[in-house]
Design an enzyme around this catalytic site. Structure first.
Site, PDB file in Angstrom:
ATOM      1  N   GLU A 320      44.815  48.740  37.080  1.00 41.75           N
ATOM      2  CA  GLU A 320      43.834  49.444  36.442  1.00 41.75           C
ATOM      3  C   GLU A 320      42.713  48.657  36.005  1.00 41.75           C
ATOM      4  O   GLU A 320      42.876  47.384  35.413  1.00 41.75           O
ATOM      5  CB  GLU A 320      44.171  50.295  35.321  1.00 41.75           C
ATOM      6  CG  GLU A 320      45.276  51.538  35.858  1.00 41.75           C
ATOM      7  CD  GLU A 320      45.899  52.281  34.571  1.00 41.75           C
ATOM      8  OE1 GLU A 320      45.403  52.058  33.596  1.00 41.75           O
ATOM      9  OE2 GLU A 320      46.739  53.096  34.807  1.00 41.75           O
ATOM     10  N   SER A 502      38.313  43.117  34.923  1.00 43.70           N
ATOM     11  CA  SER A 502      38.717  42.030  35.678  1.00 43.70           C
ATOM     12  C   SER A 502      39.812  41.089  34.767  1.00 43.70           C
ATOM     13  O   SER A 502      39.609  40.049  34.907  1.00 43.70           O
ATOM     14  CB  SER A 502      37.650  41.051  35.932  1.00 43.70           C
ATOM     15  OG  SER A 502      36.482  41.606  36.766  1.00 43.70           O
ATOM     16  N   ARG A 503      40.372  42.115  34.122  1.00 37.81           N
ATOM     17  CA  ARG A 503      41.566  41.429  32.941  1.00 37.81           C
ATOM     18  C   ARG A 503      41.041  40.534  31.882  1.00 37.81           C
ATOM     19  O   ARG A 503      41.625  39.673  31.292  1.00 37.81           O
ATOM     20  CB  ARG A 503      42.400  40.635  33.878  1.00 37.81           C
ATOM     21  CG  ARG A 503      42.652  41.033  35.131  1.00 37.81           C
ATOM     22  CD  ARG A 503      43.233  42.507  35.302  1.00 37.81           C
ATOM     23  NE  ARG A 503      44.435  42.910  34.777  1.00 37.81           N
ATOM     24  CZ  ARG A 503      44.552  44.325  34.593  1.00 37.81           C
ATOM     25  NH1 ARG A 503      43.820  45.382  34.945  1.00 37.81           N
ATOM     26  NH2 ARG A 503      45.808  44.641  33.974  1.00 37.81           N
ATOM     27  N   LEU A 504      39.638  40.732  31.662  1.00 34.49           N
ATOM     28  CA  LEU A 504      39.147  39.947  30.635  1.00 34.49           C
ATOM     29  C   LEU A 504      38.948  40.656  29.469  1.00 34.49           C
ATOM     30  O   LEU A 504      38.026  40.892  28.814  1.00 34.49           O
ATOM     31  CB  LEU A 504      37.532  39.381  31.083  1.00 34.49           C
ATOM     32  CG  LEU A 504      37.518  38.420  32.282  1.00 34.49           C
ATOM     33  CD1 LEU A 504      35.935  38.157  32.576  1.00 34.49           C
ATOM     34  CD2 LEU A 504      38.087  37.480  32.210  1.00 34.49           C
TER      35      LEU A 504
END
Length: 528
Positions: A320, A502-504
């Site tokens: 997600e 973006s997983r940041l």
């Protein structure tokens, strides 16, 4: 016309009370037919909306998945007779049934195809009730956040249909003529709703619907690039199919999704697409009994239920992309308890189920971790409180190692909070006060259950509960058992996590430190 029955007739106030009644009786007829104070502070801050874009096509709730072999399938004559009964002695009107059917179709689409992934919807509507279902579905999809377009080449000059058109025009939903449509529909639309013909249609489709059916058929050609194809959703039956025999020529529409209405028609047994849903949460028990229908139970308040196995998905590809406001050091509270209160208030305002649920992780002298969910029942600057049986596994581990970790996860907000610290029992007076604030059944349950011990069977526990219920039936005070009470975790570390793209992800950690003899909290940003 059974399609009326199919019609996703809207949930008007007239039907709300009957919904509740039908829901309570539905499962019975399927089986019997022959075939805490400190934390509940309301937030004064506005609730922040958070969005999530889904990367896997076809993911949907697994609730209510029904084996297709246990579901009834209707012949055309049965479907027509059910419509007649609904609109006769049972008092339904065409517009009510159409509203319910269209709502069912829209909710089924929203279950599988998220608006953040596939927003452009073309509803191709025929002149009959099936077309009316498509018009209603398009209106609901607009309110669900999609961008619907309508192709309605053979309009029906009846007030009901004129009203549906007016409703869509008031929302500025575009109406496209057949000439306006591109020959290749794959570039302009993400979802194509086939609402041309329903179960009552006879004969061969005539212009312009024969051409429209061919265009949909072309989209299933092996020459097409599957990754860019729009999803085809057929309402009740794929247009052009025989209602009982299915796609007789073998060259008909091959939809990705079929939304059957009332009950699946016989042709649905030939459906090979990935998603088959049933919409029709308005069928009274009298019809279920008369036609010996075996219908699935609908999950929760859903207007649709999946029939058949859920789609197979590569677990490694599940991901997600979180979209959330930034969590910045300059915007959070300097005190983690106050920051937790703000986030908890947001979870309450979002209407999340059990926002006080927290994962409690403990270890004993064997250093083997154990986790389970418990409910937070209070917190303040002294710590976080929950209650349990002092003979349970978690209690034994805490007695051997009085340190634990808590994890709160609020999925709809893309948020987590981790808390670590030492654990101690709350006072007996505090445990007594909370115990007697619980429902009477919960008090008896705490006495009946020797938590985490092995029991020979469920009936033993139930019998013990009944015996205690009889013992305290006079309304006398139920004594708190000595083996039951509360724990308080005194935080030493907090971490607030906010999901980002973006997983940041944002991660802010609070740790205590001494400054001029005062305890303050240091805030550090951690790499995601």
């Amino acid at each position: 016309m059974l399609q009326m029955l199919q019609k996703g007739k809207g949930m008007t106030s007239l039907l709300l009370s009957s919904y509740q009644l039908l829901q309570s009786k539905f499962a019975h007829h399927i089986l019997t037919a022959p075939s805490t104070t400190a934390i509940l502070k309301p937030s004064s801050l506005p609730f922040l909306r958070h969005n999530r874009s889904y990367q896997i096509r076809g993911m949907t709730s697994l609730q209510g998945v029904q084996d297709p072999e246990t579901v009834s399938y209707l012949r055309q004559s049965e479907a027509a007779e059910i419509d007649e009964i609904l609109m006769g002695p049972l008092g339904f009107s065409v517009d009510q049934l159409m509203e319910l059917a269209g709502l069912s179709v829209a909710t089924a689409i929203a279950e599988v195809y998220k608006s953040s992934e596939r927003s452009r919807v073309l509803a191709i509507c025929g002149p009959g009730n099936n077309g009316g279902d498509g018009l209603v579905a398009a209106r609901h999809l607009y309110h669900f956040g999609y961008k619907p377009y309508i192709c309605y080449p053979k309009r029906t000059a009846k007030p009901l249909y004129n009203g549906l058109v007016t409703q869509l025009e008031s929302l500025s939903v575009p109406f496209l003529s057949v000439e306006d449509l591109p020959m290749d529909l794959s570039d302009s639309f993400d979802i194509l709703v086939d609402a041309m013909f329903g179960f009552s249609f006879h004969g061969t489709p005539r212009p312009p619907f024969d051409d429209l059916i061919r265009r949909l058929l072309n989209l299933t050609s092996p020459d097409m690039n599957a990754s860019r194809l729009p999803a085809i959703v057929s309402v009740d039956i794929p247009s052009g199919w025989h209602v009982e025999e299915g796609d007789l020529s073998g060259d008909g529409i091959k939809p990705d999704m079929l939304v059957s209405l009332t009950a699946p028609k016989l042709c649905a047994k030939k459906f090979t697409g990935q998603h088959h849903f049933l919409g029709g949460r308005f069928i009274p028990p009298a019809i279920i009994d008369k036609f010996r229908l075996q219908l699935p139970a609908y999950p929760g308040t859903s207007m649709c239920v999946r029939i058949g196995k859920p789609p197979r998905v590569d677990i490694s590809a599940l991901r997600e992309n979180y979209v959330s406001p930034e969590l910045l050091e300059g915007q959070v509270d300097s005190d983690p308890f106050d920051q937790f209160q703000k986030w908890f208030d947001d979870a309450l305002a979002a209407g999340l189920k059990e926002p006080n649920a927290m994962c409690l992780s403990t270890t004993g002298s064997d250093r083997k971790p154990s986790s389970r969910f418990v409910l937070l029942k209070g917190f303040n600057k002294d710590g976080f409180v929950w209650y349990t049986n002092y003979g349970s596994r978690k209690a034994h581990q805490i007695s051997e190692n009085p340190h634990a970790a808590l994890l709160f996860y609020w999925d709809a907000l893309n948020r987590q909070v981790r808390v670590e610290g030492s654990v101690e029992k709350v006072s007996e007076a505090e445990s007594e006060h909370y115990f007697h604030s619980r429902p009477r059944g919960s008090q008896i349950g705490a006495i009946a259950s020797d938590q985490s011990s092995v029991i020979p069977g469920q009936q033993v526990l139930h019998q013990k509960y009944k015996d205690l219920e009889a013992k305290y039936s006079a309304g006398s005070s139920i004594p708190k058992p000595k083996h039951w009470g509360g724990y308080r975790l005194k935080p030493e570390v907090f971490e607030f996590w906010q999901g980002q793209q973006s997983r940041l992800h944002d991660r802010l950690r609070y740790t205590p430190k001494e400054i001029d003899g005062k305890r303050v909290w240091k805030i550090d940003r951690l790499a995601p």
